[in-house]
Design a protein around this motif. Structure first.
Motif, PDB file in Angstrom:
ATOM      1  N   TYR A  49      -1.468  -4.953  -0.435  1.00  0.00           N
ATOM      2  CA  TYR A  49      -0.744  -6.216  -0.751  1.00  0.00           C
ATOM      3  C   TYR A  49       0.438  -6.397   0.212  1.00  0.00           C
ATOM      4  N   GLY A  50       0.030  -7.738   0.611  1.00  0.00           N
ATOM      5  CA  GLY A  50       1.168  -8.282   1.565  1.00  0.00           C
ATOM      6  C   GLY A  50       0.875  -8.140   3.161  1.00  0.00           C
ATOM      7  N   GLN A  51      -0.131  -7.591   3.407  1.00  0.00           N
ATOM      8  CA  GLN A  51      -0.435  -7.427   4.708  1.00  0.00           C
ATOM      9  C   GLN A  51      -0.861  -8.676   5.482  1.00  0.00           C
ATOM     10  N   ALA A  52      -0.166  -8.986   6.637  1.00  0.00           N
ATOM     11  CA  ALA A  52      -0.435 -10.318   7.375  1.00  0.00           C
ATOM     12  C   ALA A  52      -1.925 -10.266   8.180  1.00  0.00           C
ATOM     13  N   SER A  91      -3.445 -17.948   3.169  1.00  0.00           N
ATOM     14  CA  SER A  91      -2.237 -18.103   2.906  1.00  0.00           C
ATOM     15  C   SER A  91      -1.448 -17.187   3.933  1.00  0.00           C
ATOM     16  N   GLY A  92      -2.053 -16.647   4.890  1.00  0.00           N
ATOM     17  CA  GLY A  92      -1.456 -15.949   5.911  1.00  0.00           C
ATOM     18  C   GLY A  92      -1.385 -14.470   5.813  1.00  0.00           C
ATOM     19  N   TYR A  93      -1.564 -13.896   4.569  1.00  0.00           N
ATOM     20  CA  TYR A  93      -1.227 -12.471   4.130  1.00  0.00           C
ATOM     21  C   TYR A  93      -2.226 -12.163   3.145  1.00  0.00           C
ATOM     22  N   HIS A  94      -2.401 -11.030   2.850  1.00  0.00           N
ATOM     23  CA  HIS A  94      -3.459 -10.454   1.739  1.00  0.00           C
ATOM     24  C   HIS A  94      -2.519 -10.672   0.597  1.00  0.00           C
ATOM     25  N   ALA A 125       2.696 -12.581 -16.596  1.00  0.00           N
ATOM     26  CA  ALA A 125       2.349 -13.640 -17.521  1.00  0.00           C
ATOM     27  C   ALA A 125       2.884 -14.989 -17.131  1.00  0.00           C
ATOM     28  N   ASP A 126       4.089 -15.249 -16.141  1.00  0.00           N
ATOM     29  CA  ASP A 126       4.236 -16.354 -15.576  1.00  0.00           C
ATOM     30  C   ASP A 126       3.404 -16.882 -14.301  1.00  0.00           C
ATOM     31  N   GLY A 127       2.563 -15.884 -13.883  1.00  0.00           N
ATOM     32  CA  GLY A 127       1.823 -16.283 -12.828  1.00  0.00           C
ATOM     33  C   GLY A 127       2.116 -15.787 -11.519  1.00  0.00           C
ATOM     34  N   SER A 128       3.089 -14.996 -11.428  1.00  0.00           N
ATOM     35  CA  SER A 128       3.778 -14.502 -10.187  1.00  0.00           C
ATOM     36  C   SER A 128       2.852 -13.140  -9.838  1.00  0.00           C
ATOM     37  N   ALA A 129       2.421 -13.280  -8.546  1.00  0.00           N
ATOM     38  CA  ALA A 129       1.764 -12.304  -8.041  1.00  0.00           C
ATOM     39  C   ALA A 129       2.546 -11.046  -7.667  1.00  0.00           C
ATOM     40  N   ILE A 130       2.140  -9.767  -7.948  1.00  0.00           N
ATOM     41  CA  ILE A 130       2.754  -8.626  -7.790  1.00  0.00           C
ATOM     42  C   ILE A 130       1.817  -7.383  -6.957  1.00  0.00           C
ATOM     43  N   ASP A 131       2.431  -6.312  -6.536  1.00  0.00           N
ATOM     44  CA  ASP A 131       1.640  -5.500  -5.659  1.00  0.00           C
ATOM     45  C   ASP A 131       0.524  -4.711  -6.605  1.00  0.00           C
ATOM     46  N   PRO A 132      -0.554  -4.780  -6.599  1.00  0.00           N
ATOM     47  CA  PRO A 132      -1.272  -3.796  -7.710  1.00  0.00           C
ATOM     48  C   PRO A 132      -1.250  -2.515  -7.480  1.00  0.00           C
ATOM     49  N   MET A 133      -0.830  -1.844  -6.485  1.00  0.00           N
ATOM     50  CA  MET A 133      -0.746  -0.704  -6.340  1.00  0.00           C
ATOM     51  C   MET A 133       0.503   0.005  -6.955  1.00  0.00           C
ATOM     52  N   ASN A 134       1.742  -0.781  -6.797  1.00  0.00           N
ATOM     53  CA  ASN A 134       3.080  -0.265  -7.611  1.00  0.00           C
ATOM     54  C   ASN A 134       2.613  -0.503  -8.981  1.00  0.00           C
ATOM     55  N   TRP A 135       1.817  -1.607  -9.481  1.00  0.00           N
ATOM     56  CA  TRP A 135       1.743  -1.748 -10.777  1.00  0.00           C
ATOM     57  C   TRP A 135       0.802  -0.843 -11.445  1.00  0.00           C
ATOM     58  N   LEU A 136      -0.104  -0.231 -11.002  1.00  0.00           N
ATOM     59  CA  LEU A 136      -1.005   0.875 -11.265  1.00  0.00           C
ATOM     60  C   LEU A 136      -0.285   2.081 -11.295  1.00  0.00           C
ATOM     61  N   ARG A 137       0.566   2.521 -10.357  1.00  0.00           N
ATOM     62  CA  ARG A 137       1.333   3.664 -10.462  1.00  0.00           C
ATOM     63  C   ARG A 137       2.489   3.667 -11.645  1.00  0.00           C
ATOM     64  N   SER A 138       2.833   2.336 -11.817  1.00  0.00           N
ATOM     65  CA  SER A 138       3.880   2.376 -13.162  1.00  0.00           C
ATOM     66  C   SER A 138       3.326   2.537 -14.307  1.00  0.00           C
ATOM     67  N   LYS A 139       1.746   2.561 -14.415  1.00  0.00           N
ATOM     68  CA  LYS A 139       1.058   2.981 -15.648  1.00  0.00           C
ATOM     69  C   LYS A 139       0.734   4.404 -15.575  1.00  0.00           C
ATOM     70  N   GLY A 140       1.146   5.201 -14.679  1.00  0.00           N
ATOM     71  CA  GLY A 140       0.880   6.589 -14.573  1.00  0.00           C
ATOM     72  C   GLY A 140      -0.390   6.956 -14.018  1.00  0.00           C
ATOM     73  N   LEU A 141      -0.973   5.955 -13.276  1.00  0.00           N
ATOM     74  CA  LEU A 141      -2.140   6.069 -12.331  1.00  0.00           C
ATOM     75  C   LEU A 141      -1.903   6.774 -11.101  1.00  0.00           C
ATOM     76  N   THR A 142      -2.596   7.487 -10.489  1.00  0.00           N
ATOM     77  CA  THR A 142      -2.575   8.230  -9.389  1.00  0.00           C
ATOM     78  C   THR A 142      -3.558   7.409  -8.235  1.00  0.00           C
ATOM     79  N   ILE A 143      -2.874   6.887  -7.100  1.00  0.00           N
ATOM     80  CA  ILE A 143      -4.025   6.195  -6.191  1.00  0.00           C
ATOM     81  C   ILE A 143      -3.977   6.730  -4.741  1.00  0.00           C
TER      82      ILE A 143
END
Length: 346
Positions: A229-232, A238-241, A328-346
């Protein structure tokens, strides 16, 4: 130097007295101013000075002896008897007739009563009643005893003050040591409590993540992360991933990361076949570039259910899953950090 001339003889006179019933004749010498010459030279002055000095020394000696309270006692000296010739003793006046003297004299009746004034020696002057009861008879010894007693009392007082000061210093030192030890114990207890709290918090977090991991799942398996996420780059409008890419063979199952409702499922231009899953908390997870879809809009799914398969549809350079996460308000977040915050290992 002028020599002293012999003084002229003074005319002699004779006097007859009756002494002891006998008539005696006395020759009297009546000097006159003319018969006595003044003594000149240093002899007279020296004699007078010597007399004055002797009188002064004698007076100082008497005062010192009396001030010592009987230090120089007459009791150690043998008594000396003084006798007068009968001719003189018979003509002495009665002592009781002398003014101011009769008060100091006592008659036989007083002597018989044994008053303290007659029996008390001079050396007992200054002795207190308590000292007399203890057997003190000499004022000098009594004075010495009082001085020694006072010195002992002062020394005892000084020793008591020194001991009190030492005890106070020891008590203060003990109190300071106890305070230091108490502070150290409190600090150690606080550190142990903090460490215990941190361990408890870490354990609780691990339990939470384990629980979340049980209710969350990775979107696919046998994958390789190729773009984060965010890689240019110029490949993206949009100019970034905007998501996280999981490269996997075509046809690899794509799973629901958590239970939710399928919000949309279909073709979406550069995203290819695209599915949006809305979770219970309002978070939206989207799956793009699928080769096929297994769900439709409005469908309820559970964690780990297959919702499609990996492909390379839309704007894609190879088979992979493009995963995006929006709050819920439509803002994009980093999927890797979100998955890790749920206890998942990537």
């Amino acid at each position: 130097m002028a020599s002293n001339q012999p003084a002229p003889e003074a005319p002699a006179s004779f006097r007859t007295d009756i002494v002891g019933g006998e008539e005696r004749t006395w020759e009297e010498w009546n000097p006159t101013e003319e018969s006595i010459r003044p003594v000149r030279g240093r002899h007279r002055v020296a004699k007078q000075r010597g007399l004055a000095r002797s009188s002064t020394v004698l007076g100082v000696g008497v005062i010192a002896a009396v001030g010592a309270g009987g230090m120089a006692t007459a009791q150690s000296k043998p008594p000396v008897s003084i006798s007068l010739p009968d001719s003189i003793a018979d003509n002495l006046p009665d002592t009781k007739s002398l003014p101011g003297v009769s008060a100091f004299m006592s008659d036989d009746s007083d002597a018989d009563t044994g008053t303290a004034a007659d029996s008390s020696p001079l050396t007992t002057a200054g002795i207190t009643a308590a000292e007399a009861e203890q057997g003190a008879t000499d004022a000098g010894e009594a004075l010495r005893a009082r001085i020694l007693q006072q010195a002992e009392q002062q020394q005892a007082g000084a020793d008591a003050e020194a001991k009190a000061a030492e005890e106070k210093a020891a008590a203060e030192q003990a109190a300071a040591l106890a305070t230091k030890q108490q502070s150290k114990a409190e600090a150690e207890a606080a550190a142990e409590k903090k460490a215990a709290e941190e361990r408890a918090a870490a354990k609780a977090e691990a339990e939470r993540l384990a629980k979340l991991a049980a209710s969350y799942a990775l979107p696919t398996s046998s994958y390789t992360i190729t773009t984060t996420y965010g890689q240019a780059g110029s490949m993206w409008s949009s100019g970034y991933h905007t998501g996280l890419d999981f490269a996997a063979p075509t046809g690899t199952p794509i799973k629901a990361v958590h239970s939710g409702t399928v919000k949309s499922a279909g073709w979406s231009g550069s995203y290819g076949y695209h599915t949006v899953l809305e979770l219970d908390d309002g978070t939206e997870v989207s799956y793009s570039h699928q080769s096929s879809m297994n769900v439709t809009a409005g469908q309820k799914v559970n964690t780990g259910d297959t919702i499609g398969r990996v492909g390379s549809t839309g704007n894609s350079t190879g088979p992979h899953l493009h995963l995006e996460v929006h709050t819920a308000d439509g803002s994009a977040i980093d999927p890797m950090n979100w998955l890790r915050s749920k206890g998942l290992t990537i």
